[in-house]
Scaffold this motif. Sequence first.
Motif, PDB file in Angstrom:
ATOM      1  N   ASN A 134       0.861  -1.176   0.000  1.00  0.00           N
ATOM      2  CA  ASN A 134       0.000   0.000   0.000  1.00  0.00           C
ATOM      3  C   ASN A 134       0.898   1.227   0.000  1.00  0.00           C
ATOM      4  O   ASN A 134       2.038   1.156  -0.453  1.00  0.00           O
ATOM      5  CB  ASN A 134      -0.955  -0.041   1.207  1.00  0.00           C
ATOM      6  CG  ASN A 134      -0.231  -0.345   2.508  1.00  0.00           C
ATOM      7  OD1 ASN A 134       0.874   0.143   2.742  1.00  0.00           O
ATOM      8  ND2 ASN A 134      -0.827  -1.167   3.362  1.00  0.00           N
ATOM      9  N   ARG A 135       0.427   2.352   0.519  1.00  0.00           N
ATOM     10  CA  ARG A 135       1.188   3.594   0.414  1.00  0.00           C
ATOM     11  C   ARG A 135       2.513   3.553   1.166  1.00  0.00           C
ATOM     12  O   ARG A 135       3.418   4.334   0.870  1.00  0.00           O
ATOM     13  CB  ARG A 135       0.341   4.767   0.916  1.00  0.00           C
ATOM     14  CG  ARG A 135      -0.904   5.064   0.086  1.00  0.00           C
ATOM     15  CD  ARG A 135      -0.574   5.540  -1.315  1.00  0.00           C
ATOM     16  NE  ARG A 135      -1.760   6.013  -2.009  1.00  0.00           N
ATOM     17  CZ  ARG A 135      -2.503   5.278  -2.833  1.00  0.00           C
ATOM     18  NH1 ARG A 135      -2.166   4.006  -3.082  1.00  0.00           N
ATOM     19  NH2 ARG A 135      -3.567   5.797  -3.405  1.00  0.00           N
ATOM     20  N   ASN A 136       2.680   2.646   2.129  1.00  0.00           N
ATOM     21  CA  ASN A 136       3.941   2.554   2.871  1.00  0.00           C
ATOM     22  C   ASN A 136       4.901   1.520   2.292  1.00  0.00           C
ATOM     23  O   ASN A 136       5.926   1.229   2.904  1.00  0.00           O
ATOM     24  CB  ASN A 136       3.664   2.220   4.341  1.00  0.00           C
ATOM     25  CG  ASN A 136       3.038   3.389   5.074  1.00  0.00           C
ATOM     26  OD1 ASN A 136       3.343   4.544   4.786  1.00  0.00           O
ATOM     27  ND2 ASN A 136       2.157   3.099   6.014  1.00  0.00           N
ATOM     28  N   HIS A 137       4.582   0.980   1.125  1.00  0.00           N
ATOM     29  CA  HIS A 137       5.445  -0.021   0.503  1.00  0.00           C
ATOM     30  C   HIS A 137       6.834   0.567   0.241  1.00  0.00           C
ATOM     31  O   HIS A 137       6.967   1.758  -0.052  1.00  0.00           O
ATOM     32  CB  HIS A 137       4.825  -0.481  -0.812  1.00  0.00           C
ATOM     33  CG  HIS A 137       5.083  -1.911  -1.127  1.00  0.00           C
ATOM     34  ND1 HIS A 137       4.872  -2.455  -2.372  1.00  0.00           N
ATOM     35  CD2 HIS A 137       5.521  -2.936  -0.359  1.00  0.00           C
ATOM     36  CE1 HIS A 137       5.164  -3.736  -2.362  1.00  0.00           C
ATOM     37  NE2 HIS A 137       5.560  -4.058  -1.149  1.00  0.00           N
ATOM     38  N   ALA A 138       7.860  -0.279   0.302  1.00  0.00           N
ATOM     39  CA  ALA A 138       9.235   0.205   0.119  1.00  0.00           C
ATOM     40  C   ALA A 138      10.138  -0.957  -0.253  1.00  0.00           C
ATOM     41  O   ALA A 138       9.810  -2.126  -0.026  1.00  0.00           O
ATOM     42  CB  ALA A 138       9.738   0.867   1.404  1.00  0.00           C
ATOM     43  N   VAL A 139      11.290  -0.623  -0.832  1.00  0.00           N
ATOM     44  CA  VAL A 139      12.340  -1.589  -1.155  1.00  0.00           C
ATOM     45  C   VAL A 139      13.506  -1.347  -0.213  1.00  0.00           C
ATOM     46  O   VAL A 139      14.066  -0.246  -0.173  1.00  0.00           O
ATOM     47  CB  VAL A 139      12.808  -1.452  -2.613  1.00  0.00           C
ATOM     48  CG1 VAL A 139      13.945  -2.433  -2.901  1.00  0.00           C
ATOM     49  CG2 VAL A 139      11.651  -1.663  -3.571  1.00  0.00           C
ATOM     50  N   CYS A 140      13.875  -2.376   0.546  1.00  0.00           N
ATOM     51  CA  CYS A 140      14.995  -2.303   1.470  1.00  0.00           C
ATOM     52  C   CYS A 140      16.017  -3.383   1.117  1.00  0.00           C
ATOM     53  O   CYS A 140      15.669  -4.401   0.525  1.00  0.00           O
ATOM     54  CB  CYS A 140      14.530  -2.478   2.914  1.00  0.00           C
ATOM     55  SG  CYS A 140      13.375  -1.204   3.484  1.00  0.00           S
ATOM     56  N   VAL A 141      17.266  -3.159   1.486  1.00  0.00           N
ATOM     57  CA  VAL A 141      18.316  -4.131   1.183  1.00  0.00           C
ATOM     58  C   VAL A 141      19.181  -4.354   2.414  1.00  0.00           C
ATOM     59  O   VAL A 141      19.263  -3.518   3.325  1.00  0.00           O
ATOM     60  CB  VAL A 141      19.197  -3.678  -0.008  1.00  0.00           C
ATOM     61  CG1 VAL A 141      18.347  -3.423  -1.248  1.00  0.00           C
ATOM     62  CG2 VAL A 141      20.014  -2.447   0.332  1.00  0.00           C
ATOM     63  N   ARG A 201      15.805   1.920   0.140  1.00  0.00           N
ATOM     64  CA  ARG A 201      16.539   2.353  -1.047  1.00  0.00           C
ATOM     65  C   ARG A 201      15.605   2.867  -2.142  1.00  0.00           C
ATOM     66  O   ARG A 201      16.043   3.585  -3.037  1.00  0.00           O
ATOM     67  CB  ARG A 201      17.391   1.199  -1.599  1.00  0.00           C
ATOM     68  CG  ARG A 201      18.416   0.654  -0.658  1.00  0.00           C
ATOM     69  CD  ARG A 201      19.389   1.688  -0.146  1.00  0.00           C
ATOM     70  NE  ARG A 201      20.112   2.372  -1.208  1.00  0.00           N
ATOM     71  CZ  ARG A 201      21.069   3.289  -1.006  1.00  0.00           C
ATOM     72  NH1 ARG A 201      21.379   3.641   0.235  1.00  0.00           N
ATOM     73  NH2 ARG A 201      21.670   3.863  -2.013  1.00  0.00           N
ATOM     74  N   LEU A 202      14.337   2.488  -2.095  1.00  0.00           N
ATOM     75  CA  LEU A 202      13.355   3.001  -3.057  1.00  0.00           C
ATOM     76  C   LEU A 202      11.984   2.954  -2.408  1.00  0.00           C
ATOM     77  O   LEU A 202      11.582   1.928  -1.866  1.00  0.00           O
ATOM     78  CB  LEU A 202      13.344   2.156  -4.338  1.00  0.00           C
ATOM     79  CG  LEU A 202      12.320   2.573  -5.404  1.00  0.00           C
ATOM     80  CD1 LEU A 202      12.692   3.925  -6.019  1.00  0.00           C
ATOM     81  CD2 LEU A 202      12.224   1.518  -6.510  1.00  0.00           C
ATOM     82  N   THR A 203      11.272   4.085  -2.455  1.00  0.00           N
ATOM     83  CA  THR A 203       9.906   4.128  -1.947  1.00  0.00           C
ATOM     84  C   THR A 203       9.229   5.388  -2.451  1.00  0.00           C
ATOM     85  O   THR A 203       9.900   6.372  -2.796  1.00  0.00           O
ATOM     86  CB  THR A 203       9.872   4.096  -0.403  1.00  0.00           C
ATOM     87  OG1 THR A 203       8.518   3.969   0.033  1.00  0.00           O
ATOM     88  CG2 THR A 203      10.481   5.350   0.192  1.00  0.00           C
ATOM     89  N   SER A 224      16.915  10.625  -9.449  1.00  0.00           N
ATOM     90  CA  SER A 224      15.597  11.030  -8.963  1.00  0.00           C
ATOM     91  C   SER A 224      15.110  10.159  -7.817  1.00  0.00           C
ATOM     92  O   SER A 224      14.402  10.623  -6.936  1.00  0.00           O
ATOM     93  CB  SER A 224      14.570  10.990 -10.096  1.00  0.00           C
ATOM     94  OG  SER A 224      14.269   9.654 -10.459  1.00  0.00           O
ATOM     95  N   GLY A 225      15.450   8.865  -7.857  1.00  0.00           N
ATOM     96  CA  GLY A 225      14.952   7.946  -6.850  1.00  0.00           C
ATOM     97  C   GLY A 225      13.462   7.712  -6.939  1.00  0.00           C
ATOM     98  O   GLY A 225      12.836   7.330  -5.954  1.00  0.00           O
ATOM     99  N   ARG A 226      12.906   7.923  -8.137  1.00  0.00           N
ATOM    100  CA  ARG A 226      11.474   7.800  -8.328  1.00  0.00           C
ATOM    101  C   ARG A 226      11.160   6.900  -9.515  1.00  0.00           C
ATOM    102  O   ARG A 226      11.904   6.852 -10.502  1.00  0.00           O
ATOM    103  CB  ARG A 226      10.825   9.166  -8.577  1.00  0.00           C
ATOM    104  CG  ARG A 226      11.011  10.177  -7.460  1.00  0.00           C
ATOM    105  CD  ARG A 226      10.447   9.686  -6.146  1.00  0.00           C
ATOM    106  NE  ARG A 226      10.503  10.706  -5.104  1.00  0.00           N
ATOM    107  CZ  ARG A 226      10.385  10.462  -3.800  1.00  0.00           C
ATOM    108  NH1 ARG A 226      10.222   9.208  -3.385  1.00  0.00           N
ATOM    109  NH2 ARG A 226      10.430  11.428  -2.921  1.00  0.00           N
ATOM    110  N   VAL A 227      10.034   6.203  -9.426  1.00  0.00           N
ATOM    111  CA  VAL A 227       9.502   5.443 -10.552  1.00  0.00           C
ATOM    112  C   VAL A 227       8.538   6.369 -11.276  1.00  0.00           C
ATOM    113  O   VAL A 227       7.451   6.662 -10.770  1.00  0.00           O
ATOM    114  CB  VAL A 227       8.779   4.171 -10.076  1.00  0.00           C
ATOM    115  CG1 VAL A 227       8.283   3.363 -11.268  1.00  0.00           C
ATOM    116  CG2 VAL A 227       9.696   3.335  -9.195  1.00  0.00           C
TER     117      VAL A 227
END
Length: 547
Positions: free
Chosen positions: A251-258, A276-278, A343-346
Amino acid sequence: MSSTNRAPAASHAGRPAGKSPLSVQSENGSVTTGAASYRYRNPILPGCHPDPSICRVGDYYYLVTSTFEYLPGLPIHRSTNLVDWVPIGHAIHRPGQLDLSGIPSSKGLYAPTIRHHDGTFYVVCTVVSPVVDGEPSWPGRAGHFVVTATEPEGPWSEPTWFEGFDGIDPSLTFDGDRVWLCGNRLAQPGLWPGQTDIWLTELDPATLAPIGEVREIWRGASARAVWAEGPHIIARPGGGWMLVAAEGGTNRNHAVCVAYADDIAGPYVGDPGNPRLTHRDLGDRVPIADVGHADLVEAPDGRWWSTMLGIQTIDGENGLLGRQTHLVPVEWEHRQPLFAPGSGRVEPAMAAEGVPDQQPAPTEYRDDFDAPVLDPAWTAPRILPDTFADTVARPGYVRLTATPTEPSGLGPLAFLGRRLPDHRTHAAARIELAGAVRGGLLLRTSESAYLELTVDRRGVGRAVLADDGVEMTVGEVSGIHTEGIDLAIDVDGLTARLTIGDTHLGEVDLRPLASGRPSMFVGSWIGVMAVGDGVVDVDHVTLRVAP
């Protein structure tokens, strides 16, 4: 060999920071502004394709996504350039592989991973059962499994089941002659609601049977992290390993972590820059939200790329298309991954070196059912389409043998559907009825959220909207001839205009069908259905995306 075990990547420039995503479409299919050339648009696949996983074999990339209750399941796409994809088959494609009878919407086939090793393709996945009072409430077989093939088009093998593993989102990693399986599960006992553990175990390379202990390697990047999931372990450029996982829920708090480890078995140390991406900091106003569940692949030229899911919003609200597959370049800086560097954005439109200008997406699909077999893009909930759809009985038509199951039911539904391709889609069909049957168009998100536009054998046409399982009649017309009936649903964002023949039945608010409601992990499908005791002959179905 899977691209997750290749050499370090070179660094290349991404889209300059601060450039606007606003753009215009050029004649050659690239998207341009006065400041930059945008090579491709996101999402890279039309319609609902959640939880993408990617690998590369030579010059070809292969992608698999979740399908939940729909069969055939787990579609395989192929590409030579990462931005133009062709469907080539399904990992679950024939009777007997899996039984999803009675499975409810947003259960079933969750979060597959595709890998290749030593001449064999592997797809691992989970069949998820509904749970009531902590216990599975579905009699079918659930759990983790793997299917294999020597060619990605198939045929794919019967499932090999992994016994004794809870949770979802399995993934394979090949390290020379060793093979590892990881996944997630709810922590037992959990220290806080939504706490999950990422686990890892070694498999026998010949039988894929577990041969090592199951160890917990990750609980999320943040304090009291929830829903650490979608794990993939890849070889880190320069040595060691990187765990890529989602966090925060889809949902809106989804994120990619490593996290990183010298040994694949750990210990894993989180990246200090997580996530690293959200897009969690952008709220509802961003055109692509809920970004997470990433996988990585290395191109032949040494560049790296990542696929991930995201959802398209309409004026700050979730649309009908559900979670979709997106693509961004990845660079390595200080051995840390930079997703969408600069940008760090999709973004809906992306600039990137290493890919050609994306080909324009088709704007119309028409099936006249002249072929002896169905287009594999047609799917059905819980059953394979060829159990009720016959392209031979009447040449130039597909004959749907009706079932008594209503769109609200969990039985075998004679619904020949495909992913709604765009938020502005004209869907039309011409049908004929025979017997005590009701047939027409169905826009379906689940058995509790759908829009039905049908005609019965008495010549009565109705438009019915189901909102959280409660049906409401939107419009009705009588006196319709049951041969050569034309029906159309014109979707425009979160509204639809409904037509039977020359009669306009009204407009309807589609927000009840929008993805993101509880347990609604699937976007909308559109197609033709038959309910009752008889047949519906379908002359053609047309889907046209509005400019």
